[in-house]
Scaffold this motif. Structure first.
Motif, PDB file in Angstrom:
ATOM      1  N   PHE A  18      -0.207   2.331  10.121  1.00  0.00           N
ATOM      2  CA  PHE A  18       0.700   2.727  11.190  1.00  0.00           C
ATOM      3  C   PHE A  18       1.609   1.558  11.585  1.00  0.00           C
ATOM      4  CE2 PHE A  18       1.597   3.971  15.664  1.00  0.00           C
ATOM      5  CZ  PHE A  18       2.139   5.215  15.401  1.00  0.00           C
ATOM      6  N   ILE A  19       1.002   0.395  11.830  1.00  0.00           N
ATOM      7  CA  ILE A  19       1.772  -0.781  12.236  1.00  0.00           C
ATOM      8  C   ILE A  19       2.664  -1.261  11.099  1.00  0.00           C
ATOM      9  CG2 ILE A  19       1.602  -3.204  12.944  1.00  0.00           C
ATOM     10  CD1 ILE A  19      -0.960  -2.383  14.498  1.00  0.00           C
ATOM     11  N   LEU A  53      -7.969  -3.621  -0.858  1.00  0.00           N
ATOM     12  CA  LEU A  53      -8.955  -4.377  -0.082  1.00  0.00           C
ATOM     13  C   LEU A  53      -9.614  -3.500   0.979  1.00  0.00           C
ATOM     14  CD1 LEU A  53      -7.044  -7.768   0.341  1.00  0.00           C
ATOM     15  CD2 LEU A  53      -8.972  -7.284  -1.177  1.00  0.00           C
ATOM     16  N   PHE A  54      -8.819  -2.645   1.628  1.00  0.00           N
ATOM     17  CA  PHE A  54      -9.395  -1.714   2.612  1.00  0.00           C
ATOM     18  C   PHE A  54     -10.383  -0.760   1.952  1.00  0.00           C
ATOM     19  CE2 PHE A  54      -5.767  -2.700   5.483  1.00  0.00           C
ATOM     20  CZ  PHE A  54      -6.493  -2.898   6.651  1.00  0.00           C
ATOM     21  N   VAL A  61      -9.638  -8.023   7.480  1.00  0.00           N
ATOM     22  CA  VAL A  61     -10.098  -7.464   6.209  1.00  0.00           C
ATOM     23  C   VAL A  61     -10.538  -8.578   5.263  1.00  0.00           C
ATOM     24  CG1 VAL A  61      -9.364  -6.206   4.148  1.00  0.00           C
ATOM     25  CG2 VAL A  61      -8.739  -5.362   6.380  1.00  0.00           C
ATOM     26  N   LEU A  62      -9.757  -9.659   5.234  1.00  0.00           N
ATOM     27  CA  LEU A  62     -10.129 -10.790   4.372  1.00  0.00           C
ATOM     28  C   LEU A  62     -11.425 -11.428   4.844  1.00  0.00           C
ATOM     29  CD1 LEU A  62      -6.673 -12.510   3.662  1.00  0.00           C
ATOM     30  CD2 LEU A  62      -7.855 -10.749   2.352  1.00  0.00           C
ATOM     31  N   LEU A 101      -9.498   0.759  10.751  1.00  0.00           N
ATOM     32  CA  LEU A 101      -8.629  -0.405  10.540  1.00  0.00           C
ATOM     33  C   LEU A 101      -7.502  -0.064   9.586  1.00  0.00           C
ATOM     34  CD1 LEU A 101     -10.830  -3.643  10.201  1.00  0.00           C
ATOM     35  CD2 LEU A 101      -9.224  -3.054  12.024  1.00  0.00           C
ATOM     36  N   LEU A 102      -7.812   0.698   8.548  1.00  0.00           N
ATOM     37  CA  LEU A 102      -6.788   1.100   7.578  1.00  0.00           C
ATOM     38  C   LEU A 102      -5.704   1.937   8.262  1.00  0.00           C
ATOM     39  CD1 LEU A 102      -5.552   1.491   4.772  1.00  0.00           C
ATOM     40  CD2 LEU A 102      -7.195   3.342   4.374  1.00  0.00           C
TER      41      LEU A 102
END
Length: 198
Positions: A160-161, A145-146, A109-110, A154-155
């Motif tokens: 989840f993780i 950021l997402f 993401v960064l 990805l979000l």
């Protein structure tokens, strides 16, 4: 043997929830039965229902509204839910594996936003960092950021993780770490982003 039994119960709960949703043709906004009701209907412990709900919520399939109940949010292929849930519920997964997966997504993401934050974005980011305690800060920072990079898959993976990571890790970052993160993204230096997580 206990882990195998737990996995089978959990898989059964997910399968029965899938059947319930399909049979009742539930769509986004529809309400699901309570944990207690489902526990009685499916003849399994409330803790198994709660675990299944948690996995589904982290994947964005359902949402819990305080004082109202649990509602459908989206319908996605349930093989993905089962695959990810069983992967993460496998106790042989090490703490470092979870942290590595989480940090890989955060770095991505960064990288995606590197050099693309304007002054308003940076101001909002710093306000989030100041306004939230350590327990909430990391979650709020990366949710913001997402939202900027428009990567819903990805979000979902990160949420989840992250949910499981917090059950095995007491993760905290200093004020200086967040300030460095904002500064690094202004400098457009990918190597510095990598070093943030070392």
């Amino acid at each position: 043997m206990a882990q195998e039994h737990r996995g089978k119960v959990y898989e059964g709960v997910l399968q029965q929830l899938k059947s319930y949703i399909e049979e009742h043709r539930l769509k986004p906004g529809d309400k699901l039965p309570s944990e207690r009701e489902l526990s009685e209907q499916l003849n399994v412990g409330r803790s198994s229902i709660r675990e299944a709900f948690r996995a589904m919520e982290l994947l964005g399939l359902i949402e819990t509204r305080r004082g109202e109940g649990t509602y459908m949010r989206a319908y996605r292929p349930y093989h993905m839910v089962e695959l990810l849930s069983n992967f993460l519920l496998n106790e042989s997964r090490t703490k470092s594996e979870l942290m590595t997966a989480k940090q890989m997504i955060e770095k991505e993401v960064l990288f995606l936003l590197n050099g693309h934050l304007d002054s308003r974005n940076r101001s909002e980011l710093r306000a989030i960092i100041i306004d939230h305690t350590n327990a909430q800060r990391h979650q709020k920072v990366f949710e913001y950021l997402f939202s900027l990079c428009d990567q819903p898959l990805l979000l979902s993976m990160w949420q989840f993780i992250s949910g499981f990571t917090h059950t095995v890790h007491d993760v905290s970052y200093s004020d200086a770490w967040y300030e460095e993160m904002v500064t690094v993204m202004e400098e457009e230096d990918t190597m510095k982003i990598i070093r943030l997580f070392q």
